[in-house]
Scaffold this motif. Structure first.
Motif, PDB file in Angstrom:
ATOM      1  N   LEU A 141       0.838  -1.200   0.000  1.00  0.00           N
ATOM      2  CA  LEU A 141       0.000   0.000   0.000  1.00  0.00           C
ATOM      3  C   LEU A 141       0.879   1.259   0.000  1.00  0.00           C
ATOM      4  CD1 LEU A 141      -2.814   1.266   0.065  1.00  0.00           C
ATOM      5  CD2 LEU A 141      -2.752   1.084   2.562  1.00  0.00           C
ATOM      6  N   ALA A 142       1.953   1.242   0.782  1.00  0.00           N
ATOM      7  CA  ALA A 142       2.885   2.374   0.798  1.00  0.00           C
ATOM      8  C   ALA A 142       3.527   2.559  -0.580  1.00  0.00           C
ATOM      9  CB  ALA A 142       3.955   2.169   1.864  1.00  0.00           C
ATOM     10  N   GLU A 143       3.871   1.461  -1.241  1.00  0.00           N
ATOM     11  CA  GLU A 143       4.447   1.548  -2.585  1.00  0.00           C
ATOM     12  C   GLU A 143       3.433   2.122  -3.579  1.00  0.00           C
ATOM     13  OE1 GLU A 143       6.112  -1.277  -6.206  1.00  0.00           O
ATOM     14  OE2 GLU A 143       5.778  -2.182  -4.243  1.00  0.00           O
ATOM     15  N   LEU A 144       2.187   1.687  -3.484  1.00  0.00           N
ATOM     16  CA  LEU A 144       1.144   2.222  -4.363  1.00  0.00           C
ATOM     17  C   LEU A 144       1.015   3.728  -4.161  1.00  0.00           C
ATOM     18  CD1 LEU A 144      -1.181   1.791  -6.382  1.00  0.00           C
ATOM     19  CD2 LEU A 144      -2.648   1.239  -4.424  1.00  0.00           C
ATOM     20  N   ASN A 145       1.040   4.177  -2.927  1.00  0.00           N
ATOM     21  CA  ASN A 145       0.972   5.601  -2.615  1.00  0.00           C
ATOM     22  C   ASN A 145       2.132   6.347  -3.264  1.00  0.00           C
ATOM     23  OD1 ASN A 145       0.257   8.074  -1.332  1.00  0.00           O
ATOM     24  ND2 ASN A 145       1.766   7.637   0.249  1.00  0.00           N
ATOM     25  N   GLU A 146       3.341   5.832  -3.141  1.00  0.00           N
ATOM     26  CA  GLU A 146       4.519   6.486  -3.720  1.00  0.00           C
ATOM     27  C   GLU A 146       4.415   6.564  -5.247  1.00  0.00           C
ATOM     28  OE1 GLU A 146       8.031   4.468  -2.353  1.00  0.00           O
ATOM     29  OE2 GLU A 146       7.523   4.839  -0.250  1.00  0.00           O
ATOM     30  N   ARG A 147       3.953   5.496  -5.866  1.00  0.00           N
ATOM     31  CA  ARG A 147       3.843   5.480  -7.322  1.00  0.00           C
ATOM     32  C   ARG A 147       2.756   6.433  -7.814  1.00  0.00           C
ATOM     33  NH1 ARG A 147       4.306  -0.735  -9.061  1.00  0.00           N
ATOM     34  NH2 ARG A 147       4.013   0.181 -11.105  1.00  0.00           N
ATOM     35  N   MET A 148       1.641   6.504  -7.071  1.00  0.00           N
ATOM     36  CA  MET A 148       0.588   7.454  -7.448  1.00  0.00           C
ATOM     37  C   MET A 148       1.076   8.886  -7.283  1.00  0.00           C
ATOM     38  SD  MET A 148      -2.866   5.594  -6.002  1.00  0.00           S
ATOM     39  CE  MET A 148      -3.823   7.079  -6.187  1.00  0.00           C
ATOM     40  N   ALA A 149       1.783   9.168  -6.195  1.00  0.00           N
ATOM     41  CA  ALA A 149       2.312  10.517  -5.969  1.00  0.00           C
ATOM     42  C   ALA A 149       3.284  10.898  -7.084  1.00  0.00           C
ATOM     43  CB  ALA A 149       2.996  10.598  -4.603  1.00  0.00           C
ATOM     44  N   ALA A 150       4.098   9.959  -7.535  1.00  0.00           N
ATOM     45  CA  ALA A 150       5.031  10.230  -8.633  1.00  0.00           C
ATOM     46  C   ALA A 150       4.276  10.524  -9.926  1.00  0.00           C
ATOM     47  CB  ALA A 150       5.988   9.051  -8.816  1.00  0.00           C
ATOM     48  N   LEU A 151       3.208   9.788 -10.177  1.00  0.00           N
ATOM     49  CA  LEU A 151       2.396  10.016 -11.370  1.00  0.00           C
ATOM     50  C   LEU A 151       1.709  11.382 -11.308  1.00  0.00           C
ATOM     51  CD1 LEU A 151       1.537   8.589 -13.994  1.00  0.00           C
ATOM     52  CD2 LEU A 151      -0.413   7.666 -12.741  1.00  0.00           C
ATOM     53  N   PHE A 152       1.186  11.735 -10.145  1.00  0.00           N
ATOM     54  CA  PHE A 152       0.576  13.050  -9.966  1.00  0.00           C
ATOM     55  C   PHE A 152       1.614  14.141 -10.239  1.00  0.00           C
ATOM     56  CE2 PHE A 152      -3.128  12.087  -6.785  1.00  0.00           C
ATOM     57  CZ  PHE A 152      -3.633  11.149  -7.662  1.00  0.00           C
ATOM     58  N   ALA A 153       2.827  13.979  -9.695  1.00  0.00           N
ATOM     59  CA  ALA A 153       3.886  14.972  -9.883  1.00  0.00           C
ATOM     60  C   ALA A 153       4.272  15.080 -11.359  1.00  0.00           C
ATOM     61  CB  ALA A 153       5.103  14.612  -9.035  1.00  0.00           C
ATOM     62  N   GLU A 154       4.359  13.948 -12.044  1.00  0.00           N
ATOM     63  CA  GLU A 154       4.717  13.946 -13.467  1.00  0.00           C
ATOM     64  C   GLU A 154       3.713  14.749 -14.294  1.00  0.00           C
ATOM     65  OE1 GLU A 154       4.579  10.818 -17.191  1.00  0.00           O
ATOM     66  OE2 GLU A 154       5.028  10.007 -15.206  1.00  0.00           O
ATOM     67  N   PHE A 155       2.426  14.488 -14.084  1.00  0.00           N
ATOM     68  CA  PHE A 155       1.409  15.206 -14.844  1.00  0.00           C
ATOM     69  C   PHE A 155       1.305  16.658 -14.400  1.00  0.00           C
ATOM     70  CE2 PHE A 155       0.394  11.156 -16.522  1.00  0.00           C
ATOM     71  CZ  PHE A 155      -0.276  11.396 -17.711  1.00  0.00           C
ATOM     72  N   GLY A 156       1.522  16.923 -13.130  1.00  0.00           N
ATOM     73  CA  GLY A 156       1.491  18.298 -12.632  1.00  0.00           C
ATOM     74  C   GLY A 156       2.596  19.153 -13.221  1.00  0.00           C
ATOM     75  N   ALA A 157       3.726  18.540 -13.555  1.00  0.00           N
ATOM     76  CA  ALA A 157       4.865  19.277 -14.115  1.00  0.00           C
ATOM     77  C   ALA A 157       4.682  19.617 -15.585  1.00  0.00           C
ATOM     78  CB  ALA A 157       6.140  18.451 -13.933  1.00  0.00           C
ATOM     79  N   LYS A 158       3.711  19.009 -16.254  1.00  0.00           N
ATOM     80  CA  LYS A 158       3.519  19.259 -17.690  1.00  0.00           C
ATOM     81  C   LYS A 158       3.223  20.725 -17.984  1.00  0.00           C
ATOM     82  CE  LYS A 158       2.222  14.680 -19.134  1.00  0.00           C
ATOM     83  NZ  LYS A 158       2.307  14.168 -20.486  1.00  0.00           N
ATOM     84  N   ALA A 159       2.463  21.388 -17.142  1.00  0.00           N
ATOM     85  CA  ALA A 159       2.129  22.794 -17.379  1.00  0.00           C
ATOM     86  C   ALA A 159       3.377  23.656 -17.366  1.00  0.00           C
ATOM     87  CB  ALA A 159       1.134  23.294 -16.340  1.00  0.00           C
ATOM     88  N   ALA A 160       4.292  23.360 -16.463  1.00  0.00           N
ATOM     89  CA  ALA A 160       5.536  24.136 -16.395  1.00  0.00           C
ATOM     90  C   ALA A 160       6.430  23.860 -17.598  1.00  0.00           C
ATOM     91  CB  ALA A 160       6.283  23.815 -15.108  1.00  0.00           C
ATOM     92  N   SER A 161       6.369  22.642 -18.109  1.00  0.00           N
ATOM     93  CA  SER A 161       7.253  22.285 -19.218  1.00  0.00           C
ATOM     94  C   SER A 161       6.781  22.843 -20.559  1.00  0.00           C
ATOM     95  CB  SER A 161       7.402  20.763 -19.312  1.00  0.00           C
ATOM     96  OG  SER A 161       6.177  20.173 -19.725  1.00  0.00           O
ATOM     97  N   ASP A 162       5.486  23.098 -20.700  1.00  0.00           N
ATOM     98  CA  ASP A 162       4.965  23.636 -21.951  1.00  0.00           C
ATOM     99  C   ASP A 162       3.801  24.582 -21.665  1.00  0.00           C
ATOM    100  OD1 ASP A 162       4.197  24.252 -24.508  1.00  0.00           O
ATOM    101  OD2 ASP A 162       3.665  22.215 -25.091  1.00  0.00           O
ATOM    102  N   PRO A 163       4.122  25.831 -21.292  1.00  0.00           N
ATOM    103  CA  PRO A 163       3.053  26.782 -20.960  1.00  0.00           C
ATOM    104  C   PRO A 163       2.257  27.265 -22.170  1.00  0.00           C
ATOM    105  CG  PRO A 163       5.206  27.829 -20.778  1.00  0.00           C
ATOM    106  CD  PRO A 163       5.448  26.378 -21.097  1.00  0.00           C
ATOM    107  N   SER A 164       2.672  26.915 -23.381  1.00  0.00           N
ATOM    108  CA  SER A 164       1.964  27.370 -24.575  1.00  0.00           C
ATOM    109  C   SER A 164       0.651  26.619 -24.788  1.00  0.00           C
ATOM    110  CB  SER A 164       2.850  27.206 -25.817  1.00  0.00           C
ATOM    111  OG  SER A 164       3.080  25.828 -26.086  1.00  0.00           O
ATOM    112  N   VAL A 165       0.503  25.451 -24.176  1.00  0.00           N
ATOM    113  CA  VAL A 165      -0.715  24.658 -24.319  1.00  0.00           C
ATOM    114  C   VAL A 165      -1.742  25.141 -23.297  1.00  0.00           C
ATOM    115  CG1 VAL A 165      -1.687  22.332 -24.146  1.00  0.00           C
ATOM    116  CG2 VAL A 165       0.583  22.655 -25.124  1.00  0.00           C
ATOM    117  N   GLU A 166      -2.977  25.377 -23.753  1.00  0.00           N
ATOM    118  CA  GLU A 166      -4.020  25.826 -22.825  1.00  0.00           C
ATOM    119  C   GLU A 166      -4.472  24.648 -21.971  1.00  0.00           C
ATOM    120  OE1 GLU A 166      -8.531  27.537 -22.719  1.00  0.00           O
ATOM    121  OE2 GLU A 166      -7.343  27.907 -24.511  1.00  0.00           O
TER     122      GLU A 166
END
Length: 181
Positions: A141-166
């Motif tokens: 369960l702790a591993e699942l939490n860590e992997r989900m948090a990493a996935l959330f962080a990955e998608f959350g960083a997309k806006a910073a990496s390409d601000p031209s996309v609405e």
């Protein structure tokens, strides 16, 4: 930011303060006036809650953004906030913090459900709700939490990496805990 002090946890365990933290994370630095307008609150009320958050180290001033001495800008010193309930065993603030968090998640979910039918088709088709029953160890369960948090962080960083996309603001949450069907 790892929260380990119950006073910090208590400071963020207020619905408006949680909302202010969310807005500063999603939209970046803001003044009390801007936050008051977005939340429908009085400027004085928002200023009070920003001072509480500041006292707990959850927001800091951003003086470089001010146009004059009277203007006060606020930002979050850290993108992520997390805490482990095991750090607060026996402290009633833990239950309050988790309840405020769950109430916010449910309020946002219900808000989406009430507006879903009038949302643009691409958003109606993109949303998801998923749940699953699993048999896991506490380590899994702790591993699942860590992997989900990493996935959330990955998608959350997309806006910073390409601000031209609405992009639109999207709320995603997950919970995993021991339970019986």
């Amino acid at each position: 930011m790892e929260v380990r002090d119950s006073q910090v946890l208590a400071a963020m365990s207020h619905p408006l303060r949680r909302r202010l933290l969310d807005m500063l994370k999603l939209d970046g630095p803001a003044t009390a006036s801007v936050l008051a307008e977005k939340t429908g609150q009085a400027v004085g009320n928002v200023s009070h809650h920003l001072k509480v958050l500041s006292g707990a180290g959850l927001v800091v001033e951003a003086p470089e953004l001010a146009r004059d001495r009277r203007e006060r800008w606020w930002r979050r010193p850290s993108e992520a906030l997390s805490w482990a309930t095991s750090d607060f065993v026996g402290d009633p603030v833990t239950e309050v913090a988790e309840t405020v968090s769950l109430d916010r998640q449910m309020t946002l979910s219900r808000g989406w459900l009430s507006e879903m039918e009038t949302a643009p088709a691409e958003w109606r088709d993109a949303w998801f709700s998923s749940d699953a029953w699993m048999r896991l160890t506490s380590a899994e369960l702790a591993e699942l939490n860590e992997r989900m948090a990493a996935l959330f962080a990955e998608f959350g960083a997309k806006a910073a990496s390409d601000p031209s996309v609405e992009r639109q603001s999207v709320f995603v949450f997950g919970r995993g805990f021991r339970a019986e069907p």
